[in-house]
Design an enzyme around this catalytic site. Structure first.
Site, short mmCIF file in Angstrom:
data_model
loop_
_atom_site.label_atom_id
_atom_site.label_comp_id
_atom_site.label_asym_id
_atom_site.label_seq_id
_atom_site.Cartn_x
_atom_site.Cartn_y
_atom_site.Cartn_z
N ASN A 9 0.86 -1.18 0.00
CA ASN A 9 0.00 0.00 0.00
C ASN A 9 0.90 1.23 0.00
OD1 ASN A 9 -1.82 2.04 0.52
ND2 ASN A 9 -2.26 1.41 2.63
N LYS A 11 0.07 4.25 -0.24
CA LYS A 11 -0.60 5.41 0.38
C LYS A 11 -0.44 6.64 -0.51
CE LYS A 11 0.26 3.33 4.83
NZ LYS A 11 0.11 3.43 6.25
N HIS A 97 -9.51 0.90 4.92
CA HIS A 97 -8.23 1.04 5.63
C HIS A 97 -8.44 1.94 6.84
CE1 HIS A 97 -4.09 2.23 6.47
NE2 HIS A 97 -3.72 1.15 5.80
N GLU A 99 -6.84 4.31 8.00
CA GLU A 99 -6.64 5.74 7.73
C GLU A 99 -7.89 6.35 7.09
OE1 GLU A 99 -2.97 5.28 5.62
OE2 GLU A 99 -1.98 4.72 7.50
N GLU A 169 -5.51 -5.49 10.49
CA GLU A 169 -4.53 -4.44 10.71
C GLU A 169 -4.81 -3.73 12.03
OE1 GLU A 169 -2.52 -3.18 6.92
OE2 GLU A 169 -4.25 -1.88 7.07
N GLY A 175 2.20 1.95 10.81
CA GLY A 175 3.10 3.08 10.68
C GLY A 175 3.79 3.47 11.98
N SER A 215 3.30 -2.51 10.35
CA SER A 215 4.76 -2.49 10.52
C SER A 215 5.43 -3.82 10.13
CB SER A 215 5.14 -2.07 11.94
OG SER A 215 4.67 -0.76 12.20
N GLY A 236 2.75 -1.27 4.34
CA GLY A 236 2.76 0.16 4.03
C GLY A 236 4.18 0.65 3.81
N GLY A 237 4.77 1.21 4.86
CA GLY A 237 6.10 1.85 4.77
C GLY A 237 7.15 1.02 4.04
C1 PEP Z 1 -0.81 -0.13 5.92
O1 PEP Z 1 -0.78 0.96 5.43
O2 PEP Z 1 -1.75 -0.89 5.66
C2 PEP Z 1 0.27 -0.55 6.84
C3 PEP Z 1 0.18 -1.72 7.40
O3 PEP Z 1 1.29 0.34 7.02
P1 PEP Z 1 2.71 0.02 7.72
O4 PEP Z 1 3.23 -1.24 7.12
O5 PEP Z 1 3.56 1.20 7.41
O6 PEP Z 1 2.46 -0.13 9.20
#
Ligand code: PEP
Length: 257
Positions: A9, A11, A97, A99, A169, A175, A215, A236-237
Site C-alpha cells: 500500500n 498510500k 483502511h 486511515e 490491521e 506506521g 509495521s 505500508g512503509g
Molecule cells: C498499511 O498501510 O496498511 C500498513 C500496514 O502500514 P505500515 O506497514 O507502514 O504499518
C-alpha cells in the site's frame, strides 16, 4: 491451501515518475525470485495506476486501488469507481483502511457498500479490519473485529465472501514500528476465521485469505507468515523501497504452508 498474498500500500506517496522507478526496481528484484507460489499486489496512488500497470505488464505482479466509490458513475467530484479501477488495470482494491476510517469518516456501512461495488465489477476487495490501542487495552479487540467483519459482509453470500481478502490491521501497529507479536496476530486471525465459520460455513472459513498488516518488515515477515492462519501481508512503509519490499516477498515465499 491458501496462496500467500503480499500487497504493498503506497498510500499518498510517489509521483508518476517515482512510481515507475519503484516498479522497475521491483521487477529487477522479483526477476531473481521464484514468485509463482505467491500473489504480489502493488497499490499505488490513483494517478500512477496506469503507468504502474504498464511497467509491470506480463510480470505476474498485480495491481490494486487504495479505495473506490460505490456508484458506477455520476456527479461525485473527486471519487473513483470500480469500473475506472478495472480500466486502469486493477484486479484488487483496498477497502476500509484504518486511515480512511480515521481521517475520511469511513464506516462499516460505507465499507459494506464499497465491498459490494467492488465485487459487482469483478475486483477483489481487500477489506481492512482492526482495533485501536484503547480498544485492545479495554479488552474489546474481538468485539471490534466482529463489528468490522459483520458490518463489511452484511448481505453478502458465501460465494461473494469466497472472493474477498481480509486484512487484519491493528491500528496501533500501522506506521508505528510496533508489530503485533506472531501470537497476537494468530489469535486475531483465528478469531476471524472462526467467525467466518459461524457466519458462513467451513469452506469460507478455510478458503478466505487473511493478511496481517502493521509495521511488517523483512525481519518479522517469516515469523508472522509462519502462523497457521496468517496468509500474507498488507505492507505500508516497507513497500515504498524495492529492497525492503522484495526482501519481504523473499521471506514470505520461503515459508512453507
Ligand atoms: C498499511 O498501510 O496498511 C500498513 C500496514 O502500514 P505500515 O506497514 O507502514 O504499518
Amino acid at each position: 491451501m491458501r496462496k500467500i498474498i503480499i500487497a504493498g500500500n503506497w498510500k499518498m506517496y510517489k509521483t508518476i515518475k517515482e512510481a515507475i522507478e519503484l516498479s522497475n526496481a521491483l521487477k529487477r528484484e522479483f526477476f531473481k525470485l521464484d514468485t509463482q507460489a505467491i500473489d504480489i499486489v502493488l497499490c499505488p496512488p490513483f494517478t500512477a495506476l496506469s503507468e504502474v500497470a504498464e511497467a509491470v505488464n506480463e510480470t505476474g505482479i498485480k495491481l490494486g486501488g487504495q479505495d473506490l466509490y460505490w456508484a458506477g458513475e455520476g456527479a461525485f467530484t473527486g471519487e473513483v469507481s470500480g469500473r475506472m479501477l478495472r480500466d486502469a488495470g486493477c484486479e484488487f482494491v483496498i477497502i476500509g483502511h484504518s486511515e480512511r476510517r480515521q481521517f475520511f469518516s469511513e464506516t462499516n456501512e460505507s465499507v459494506n457498500k464499497k465491498t459490494k461495488a467492488a465485487l459487482e465489477c469483478g475486483l477483489t476487495p481487500i477489506v481492512c479490519v482492526g482495533e485501536r490501542l484503547d480498544e485492545r487495552e479495554a479488552g474489546k479487540t474481538f468485539d471490534v473485529l466482529r463489528s468490522h467483519i459483520e458490518g463489511a459482509l452484511t448481505g453478502l453470500s458465501a460465494e461473494d465472501v469466497l472472493r474477498i481478502i481480509i486484512a487484519y490491521e491493528p491500528v496501533w501497529a500501522i506506521g508505528t514500528g510496533k508489530t503485533a507479536t506472531p501470537e497476537q496476530a494468530q489469535e486475531a486471525h483465528k478469531y476471524i476465521r472462526d467467525l467466518l465459520h459461524k457466519l458462513y460455513n467451513q469452506e469460507v472459513a478455510q478458503e478466505v485469505r487473511i493478511q496481517y498488516g502493521g509495521s511488517v518488515k523483512p525481519e518479522n515477515t517469516a515469523e508472522l507468515m509462519n502462523q497457521p492462519d496468517v496468509d500474507g501481508a498488507l505492507v505500508g512503509g516497507a513497500s515504498l523501497k524495492a529492497e525492503s519490499f522484495s526482501e519481504i516477498i523473499k521471506k514470505a515465499s520461503e515459508v512453507l504452508k
